[in-house]
Enzyme design. Structure first.
Site, PDB file in Angstrom:
ATOM      1  N   ASP A   1      -0.137   6.809  -9.608  1.00  0.00           N
ATOM      2  CA  ASP A   1      -1.797   6.321  -8.674  1.00  0.00           C
ATOM      3  C   ASP A   1      -3.208   6.189  -9.373  1.00  0.00           C
ATOM      4  OD1 ASP A   1      -0.370   7.213  -6.153  1.00  0.00           O
ATOM      5  OD2 ASP A   1      -1.136   9.118  -6.333  1.00  0.00           O
TER       6      ASP A   1
ATOM      7  N   ASP B   1       7.865   7.903  -0.844  1.00  0.00           N
ATOM      8  CA  ASP B   1       6.896   8.840  -1.436  1.00  0.00           C
ATOM      9  C   ASP B   1       7.807  10.037  -1.086  1.00  0.00           C
ATOM     10  OD1 ASP B   1       5.001   9.924  -3.126  1.00  0.00           O
ATOM     11  OD2 ASP B   1       3.444   8.585  -1.205  1.00  0.00           O
TER      12      ASP B   1
HETATM   13  C1  GLA Z   1       0.496   9.175  -2.784  1.00  0.00           C
HETATM   14  C2  GLA Z   1       1.089   7.534  -3.743  1.00  0.00           C
HETATM   15  C3  GLA Z   1      -0.012   6.805  -2.585  1.00  0.00           C
HETATM   16  C4  GLA Z   1       0.092   6.657  -1.609  1.00  0.00           C
HETATM   17  C5  GLA Z   1      -0.620   7.887  -1.048  1.00  0.00           C
HETATM   18  C6  GLA Z   1      -0.868   7.929   0.290  1.00  0.00           C
HETATM   19  O1  GLA Z   1      -0.436   9.667  -3.807  1.00  0.00           O
HETATM   20  O2  GLA Z   1       0.974   7.449  -4.719  1.00  0.00           O
HETATM   21  O3  GLA Z   1      -0.142   5.410  -3.390  1.00  0.00           O
HETATM   22  O4  GLA Z   1       0.906   5.531  -0.809  1.00  0.00           O
HETATM   23  O5  GLA Z   1       0.591   8.999  -1.896  1.00  0.00           O
HETATM   24  O6  GLA Z   1      -1.009   9.721   1.056  1.00  0.00           O
END
Ligand code: GLA
Length: 735
Positions: free
Chosen positions: A553, A483
């Site tokens: 997300d 990420d």
């Molecule tokens: C990002 C990702 C999510 C999750 C969060 C965790 O927003 O896109 O899927 O992994 O971080 O903090």
């Protein structure tokens, strides 16, 4: 041979090059003895190249009659391959420098050429690849003789794919340094066909919505200055003719194999010619090139279609599946995963994860992914990034124990990292505050409470790599979600001297790529999924390292229709991270049927992101059927040709898309009725991509020829209610 050279084809043209692909030609002319590199033609394949009059050389106010008198207007009119700064082409140029004396003009002129079978890589950068049979490369060696600056224009023609890639290499052969202030990778000058500009715009949780505007004399620019390719703008641009459809109209498209700051744009000039360009954003970019050094630009993937957007889409999909994505998982069915993020957020421990895994394994789910919150003392997003040590208060018994237990259930185990980041509240930051990107004396701007590690530093990259790798070495971890949850600010490095600070953005990207390359070298069988606050870094550069990227997300099935439509206009479904999540949806609060969520996620890598121990029995009971559906259709979804039938973002009522197998014997279309309508009868949809004469059997047992389904349509019987969906499977029996 798909690259041809013509020696002195016309009076004022010293050399001409034709790069051919199956359906397109790209022609470059070197004009006058000076060696101006001029763009001649890009488009539909031709049977001859009689361009002499079309090049309009005699019309330039710089012909035989008055060469010296009006070079300036000449530069400002010529169709350039790679326009440079400060020499009279006042349109957007591609190359700008600053010499030790402070001057910025540069004029690379043609010297010689080279044809290479195959395609050379680009140092430190992701790039497409192909065998000697698949691709040939033309290098035009150009030089600014005064600066002794050598500019190689590199073109690779992928014959079967109808793709031409472009990049440049700049070498300083002078005995003093020079700064590169701007270096684009590609430029396309051509006549205006009343073009419109199609781009992908968005925001966090709303990535890559398709946008179309008229092309005018004002520049249309898409650009990221955020340090990553970004949720907001996307390194893709297409010029399309009016009334473009999936099946008709012309498209010139560019996509950038790069994950940092970029700029792409197009405009109409004073003579109503069009210029389109793409490259690293010059904003805050300044690269010091010492004598003997070279700078290699990232590459642009270009394609032309005279059969609408659908052809362009399928070209990109095939190209990325064949010539960019390298993962051993590219052609493999990915394990159906369950990710605990939307299930638990930071509130989990070994027992909770094992509860989820146990239930999931009974239902046929194949991998548990432990998301954010397993390390340091991280129970919210305020701390611990950089401290990649398992928090044994939560992961009781340690990571290996958890992984072993998950493996005992017959499931694989995956883990989340955010390796590029550092929390101010972390042991790492307390020890090495200078490892964050920062400006000395200025309080850093926080985003999600965090700073970004200075990956321009080798020591920081080495340390980061070891932290991640040692966790992966400690247990049987088969998947990593990588990420990146904030964009860059406070551009400063305690490592770089003042005259190199303008290199930081690009060096950061190079450092990040080197980390991913290293990871895959040590763990070649790792399934890597990139992510950046959802889909903030969903670009071809990242696809070189990971076969899949988390798309957004926003996991709401209806929001996903537009996000996935925009993503799939360029990128194959095989790389689109998509999960079934809980309702009301955590991003938008909408409630949609579990079935619809499954159908929409089926267009991607497929998985779950919910607390399986808490959802209704009705929903749980549907999971085995969805698992079966994934196994039945994923080969088709992953490898097939994609067709867009209807767009909810255009019609505001329903969405429909499908995949057809390469041999056209099987197809799967997904229909989502977003809005139900009173007294509305069934809806006819017009399929695409089928073999007109084959007999297709549809799920209800009815048989139709392909041409009936494509021209007369298929009737979807009336469905009552909003957010309902249907899968339509077609097969040629005994075909
Ligand atoms: C990002 C990702 C999510 C999750 C969060 C965790 O927003 O896109 O899927 O992994 O971080 O903090």
């Amino acid at each position: 041979m798909n690259i041809r050279h013509f020696d002195k084809p016309f009076e004022d043209v010293t050399d001409m090059f034709v790069l051919s692909t199956k359906n397109t030609d790209y022609c470059i002319g070197i004009i006058y003895d000076e060696g101006y590199v001029s763009h001649v033609y890009y488009g539909k394949k031709l049977s001859g190249y009689n361009f002499e009059r079309l090049m309009r050389i005699n019309e330039y106010p710089f012909g035989k009659a008055g060469k010296e008198r009006e070079r300036c207007s000449f530069h400002d009119m010529l169709s350039h391959e790679y326009p440079s700064h400060g020499i009279g082409d006042y349109r957007e140029d591609c190359l700008s420098v600053e010499t030790a004396a402070g001057n910025c003009a540069v004029l690379p002129l043609y010297e010689s050429y080279e044809v290479i079978e195959g395609k050379p890589g680009i140092t430190g950068l992701p790039a497409s690849f192909g065998s000697n049979d698949e691709v040939s490369t033309l290098v035009l060696h150009c030089t600014d003789r005064m600066l002794d600056l050598h500019v190689d224009l590199i073109y690779s023609a992928f014959y079967d794919n109808d793709v031409i890639t472009r990049s440049v290499r700049i070498t300083n052969k002078a005995d003093e340094h020079i700064f590169i202030k701007k270096v684009y990778s590609a430029c396309l000058d051509m006549d205006n066909k009343k073009f419109e500009v199609l781009s992908l715009h968005g925001s966090w949780a709303r990535e890559r919505h398709i946008e179309k505007v008229d092309l005018t004399h004002n520049k249309t620019i898409v650009e990221s200055v955020r340090g990553e390719s970004s949720h907001q703008d996307h390194p893709f641009l297409a010029l399309v003719t009016p009334n473009i459809s999936q099946e008709t109209g012309e498209v010139y498209a560019m996509n950038f194999v790069y994950s940092g700051n970029f700029r792409a744009g197009a405009f109409v000039d004073q003579f109503d010619s069009v210029r389109m360009f793409m490259g690293i954003s010059p904003e805050d970019f300044k690269w010091k090139l010492l004598p003997g050094e070279s700078f290699e630009s990232p590459e642009v993937v270009m394609t032309y279609s005279d059969c609408g957007l659908g052809r362009m889409t399928r070209t990109f999909h095939d190209f990325y599946r064949q010539h960019l994505i390298r993962s051993p998982y590219l052609h493999a069915k990915r394990p159906i995963l369950i990710n605990n993020w939307e299930a638990t957020y930071f509130d989990f421990d070994t027992d909770k994860l094992l509860d989820i895994a146990r239930r999931a394994s009974e239902l046929g789910i194949e991998m548990l992914v432990m998301d954010d919150g397993w390390f340091g003392k991280r129970n919210d997003d305020s701390c611990s990034l950089g401290d990649w040590k398992v928090n044994e208060d939560k992961i009781k018994g340690g990571l290996k124990h958890l992984v072993d237990e998950v493996n005992k259930l017959g499931m694989k185990f995956g883990i989340w990292f955010e390796p590029e980041m550092i929390s101010p509240d972390s042991d790492l930051y307390r020890e090495h505050p200078d490892w964050a990107i920062h400006i000395e004396g200025r309080e850093g701007i926080r985003s999600r409470n965090q700073f970004v590690l200075d990956l321009s530093r080798k020591d920081v990259c080495d340390y980061t790599y070891e932290q991640v790798a040692s966790v992966l070495r400690s247990a049987n971890i088969e998947y990593v979600k990588w990420d990146m949850n904030r964009q860059l600010t406070d551009i400063g490095s305690s490592f770089l001297p003042a005259d190199r600070m303008g290199e930081l953005y690009h060096r950061y990207v190079l450092g990040m790529y080197s980390l991913q390359a290293r990871l895959l070298e040590e763990f070649p069988n790792l399934l890597l999924e990139n992510c950046s606050g959802g889909g903030g870094r969903f670009d071809p550069g990242m696809l070189y390292y990971s076969p899949q990227i988390w798309c957004s997300d926003d996991t709401d099935a209806i929001e996903r229709l537009s996000i996935q439509e925009g993503t799939a206009i360029v990128y194959p479904l095989s790389c689109m991270g998509a999960h079934v999540s809980d309702c009301p949806n955590h991003a938008v609060g909408r409630t949609t049927p579990f079935e619809t969520r499954g159908h929409v996620a089926l267009a991607g890598t497929f998985g779950y992101e919910l607390d399986i121990t808490k959802i209704s029995k009705e929903d749980v009971d549907m999971i085995p059927g969805q698992v079966k559906m994934y196994h039945q259709y994923n080969d088709l979804v992953r490898e097939g040709d994609y067709y867009r039938i209807a767009s909810y973002s255009e019609n505001h009522l329903y969405d429909c898309y499908g995949v057809v197998s390469k041999d056209k014997k099987e197809a799967l279309f997904t229909y989502v009725q977003v809005m139900g309508r009173v007294n509305y009868k069934g809806r006819r949809i017009y399929l695409q991509g089928l073999d007109p004469l084959s007999e297709y059997t549809v799920d209800d047992g009815e048989t139709y020829t392909g041409d009936v389904l494509m021209n007369a349509g298929l009737l979807i019987p009336e469905i009552s209610g909003d957010f309902k969906s249907r899968l339509i499977h077609l097969e040629v029996k005994n075909g």
